[in-house]
Enzyme design. Structure first.
Site, mmCIF file in Angstrom:
data_model
loop_
_atom_site.group_PDB
_atom_site.id
_atom_site.type_symbol
_atom_site.label_atom_id
_atom_site.label_comp_id
_atom_site.label_asym_id
_atom_site.label_seq_id
_atom_site.Cartn_x
_atom_site.Cartn_y
_atom_site.Cartn_z
ATOM 1 N N LYS A 1 0.861 -1.181 0.000
ATOM 2 C CA LYS A 1 0.000 0.000 0.000
ATOM 3 C C LYS A 1 0.902 1.237 0.000
ATOM 4 O O LYS A 1 1.440 1.631 1.035
ATOM 5 C CB LYS A 1 -0.916 0.064 1.228
ATOM 6 C CG LYS A 1 -1.957 1.202 1.106
ATOM 7 C CD LYS A 1 -2.418 1.760 2.438
ATOM 8 C CE LYS A 1 -1.614 2.925 2.905
ATOM 9 N NZ LYS A 1 -1.718 4.159 2.075
ATOM 10 N N GLU B 1 9.703 2.234 10.657
ATOM 11 C CA GLU B 1 10.690 3.300 10.487
ATOM 12 C C GLU B 1 9.898 4.595 10.557
ATOM 13 O O GLU B 1 9.117 4.910 9.663
ATOM 14 C CB GLU B 1 11.427 3.141 9.154
ATOM 15 C CG GLU B 1 12.738 3.902 9.096
ATOM 16 C CD GLU B 1 12.550 5.328 8.651
ATOM 17 O OE1 GLU B 1 12.553 6.212 9.543
ATOM 18 O OE2 GLU B 1 12.389 5.564 7.458
ATOM 19 N N CYS C 1 13.060 12.071 6.980
ATOM 20 C CA CYS C 1 12.960 11.764 8.411
ATOM 21 C C CYS C 1 14.306 11.882 9.117
ATOM 22 O O CYS C 1 14.359 12.078 10.327
ATOM 23 C CB CYS C 1 12.386 10.370 8.611
ATOM 24 S SG CYS C 1 13.269 9.085 7.694
ATOM 25 N N GLU D 1 8.698 17.187 14.738
ATOM 26 C CA GLU D 1 9.220 16.966 13.392
ATOM 27 C C GLU D 1 8.466 17.877 12.424
ATOM 28 O O GLU D 1 7.275 17.698 12.182
ATOM 29 C CB GLU D 1 9.057 15.499 12.989
ATOM 30 C CG GLU D 1 9.709 15.170 11.675
ATOM 31 C CD GLU D 1 9.636 13.684 11.333
ATOM 32 O OE1 GLU D 1 10.592 13.172 10.732
ATOM 33 O OE2 GLU D 1 8.616 13.047 11.676
#
Length: 478
Positions: free
Chosen positions: A170, A245, A279, A379
């Site tokens: 997906k 992750e 990231c 973040e």
């Protein structure tokens, strides 16, 4: 033929159970570039059933058969490189040159690396009379993000195929076009029916179903920590393996004996690359307090020379961020930085001058940032650098570790032994010393809320293997 309104299941392009479409927005124009079919639980069930049927035979294929398959995938991938670059640029706004030079090679590199891993890997070992066998874990669900789509698809699909697993992918519904091209590549390369399946859709409709599905043996997810928690909870009832992750807030420690011009230039450019949508971006720039003014001027210069603009223009450095939601979140965090008292050095709120549409964010630099500010804790996932002054090395390490994340980190020093010593004390899964680039043979992943498990190379490959002990094996062979 366009496959935008189809899924790839059991070796065929098929219509969804129910026709539902979602526009794919080009973030540079804010206009739809196309639409895709959106799946639901019934579509996932079809794909999982196909993968389950294919597993027994694919798991028994030989190393040489899998190597031949992966080698053919690499050949077709290379032939479709321009199609992949154009898809990435249109779906997530990367400059076309950056998509061609960074995004496409990133995926290719993982496919090439896994071939080398598979050639040399020892699936069996002996401990006394016991055989330790490493076997494919089974049917895996792969959920990938929009920010580095080909990188994340390849570093999951490649090792899954190499291990002998079957799978359902997906991709992000925000950036699904490169995944459709990738599926065409696997089809052309001759991946057996049911081994690789693709169902487009959103998290609640497809991701949740994959994560909780009783016939999925493992789910590998890359995305935000918030979404990763949902995946883990959905997977818990079936006690499947969960690989994650997740987010990061990486410190970039510049020690007082570093070459500041080179280190700040490298770190700021690395943070702005891919419009800040990485990231592992070095978003927290930790510098000696008595050198902060020098750092400000260098970072200000890099922000000024970073050109946000049309992804098709050769003069563009960074494109837009991926979506309106992402744009508005970044704007809110920039506003928070201003309100909390950080010094705005460059950039700020609103689009860059001359850009009246598109989700463009100004390359932004804050100074005098405290580690309790939102821009230091959350973040941002945009081209925003926060400069945090420190008094001494001990405080730098303390600030670096004062985060819920632990994905990546960076240390620069004129003394490599000093840099190595600091690296040992940072609570993160990766440390880049003196601007060193990542290595796709090494493990990629983090500590704390940055996830669990590792990707890339042998370490990522082993995530897709189960370990079996066969006791008395030597006697049985006698």
């Amino acid at each position: 033929m366009s496959h935008h309104h189809q899924f790839y299941v059991d070796g065929q392009w098929i219509a969804p159970v129910e026709e539902r479409h979602l526009d794919v927005i080009n973030p540079a124009t804010e206009e739809p570039v196309t639409s895709i079919a959106i799946g639901q639980a019934a579509d996932v069930d079809k794909a999982v059933a196909a993968a389950r049927r294919a597993f027994d035979s694919f798991a028994q294929t030989s190393r040489d058969e899998r190597l031949a398959l992966l080698t053919e995938i690499v050949k077709v991938y290379q032939r479709r490189a321009q199609d992949l670059a154009e898809a990435v640029s249109s779906e997530m706004g990367a400059p076309l040159a950056f998509a061609r030079e960074r995004h496409v090679p990133a995926g290719l590199g993982h496919l090439q690396r896994i071939i080398e891993v598979l050639k040399a890997y020892s699936f069996d070992e002996r401990i006394g009379s016991t055989l330790i066998a490493r076997e494919p874990i089974g049917v895996v669900g792969l959920i990938t993000p929009w920010n580095w789509p080909l990188n994340q698809i390849a570093c999951k699909v490649g090792p899954a195929l190499a291990a002998g697993c079957t799978m359902v992918l997906k991709p992000s519904e925000v950036a699904p076009l490169s995944a459709l091209v990738f599926a065409e590549i696997l089809e052309e390369a001759g991946v057996p029916a049911g081994v690789f399946n693709l169902v487009n859709g959103d998290g609640p409709g497809v991701g949740q179903t994959l994560s909780s599905h009783p016939d999925i043996d493992m789910v590998s997810f890359t995305g935000s920590t918030r979404a990763g928690i949902l995946v883990a909870k959905a997977a818990a009832d079936t006690v499947k393996r969960v690989h994650q992750e997740l987010g990061g807030k990486s410190p970039n420690i510049i020690l007082d004996d570093a070459d500041f011009e080179a280190a700040i230039t490298h770190g700021t450019r690395a943070c702005f690359a891919n419009s800040g949508q990485s990231c592992n971006a070095p978003t927290r720039l930790l510098v000696p307090a008595d050198r902060q003014n020098d750092v400000i001027e260098i970072a200000r210069h890099i922000a000024a020379e970073t050109v946000a603009g049309d992804p098709t223009s050769p003069t563009t450095t960074i494109g837009p961020v991926v979506s309106r939601i992402q744009f508005e979140r970044i704007q809110a965090l920039i506003e928070a930085g201003i309100q909390e008292g950080a010094t705005l050095v460059a950039g700020g709120l609103g689009r860059p001058a001359g850009l009246n549409r598109g989700y463009y964010v100004q390359p932004t630099v804050f100074a005098n940032v405290r580690n309790d500010m939102k821009i230091a804790r959350e973040e941002i996932f945009g081209p925003v650098v926060s400069i945090l002054p420190y008094r001494d090395e001990e405080e730098a390490i303390r600030i670096a570790n004062d985060t819920v994340y632990g994905l990546s980190s960076y240390v620069t020093s004129g003394d490599i032994e000093r840099a190595r010593g600091v690296a040992r004390r940072i609570r993160a899964g990766m440390v880049h010393l003196n601007g060193a680039r990542g290595d796709n043979a090494a493990p990629f992943g983090g500590y704390k809320q940055s996830g669990n498990g590792r990707e890339w190379g042998r370490f990522g490959f082993e995530e897709f293997l189960e370990t079996k002990s066969v006791f008395g094996y030597s006697e049985a062979q006698a």
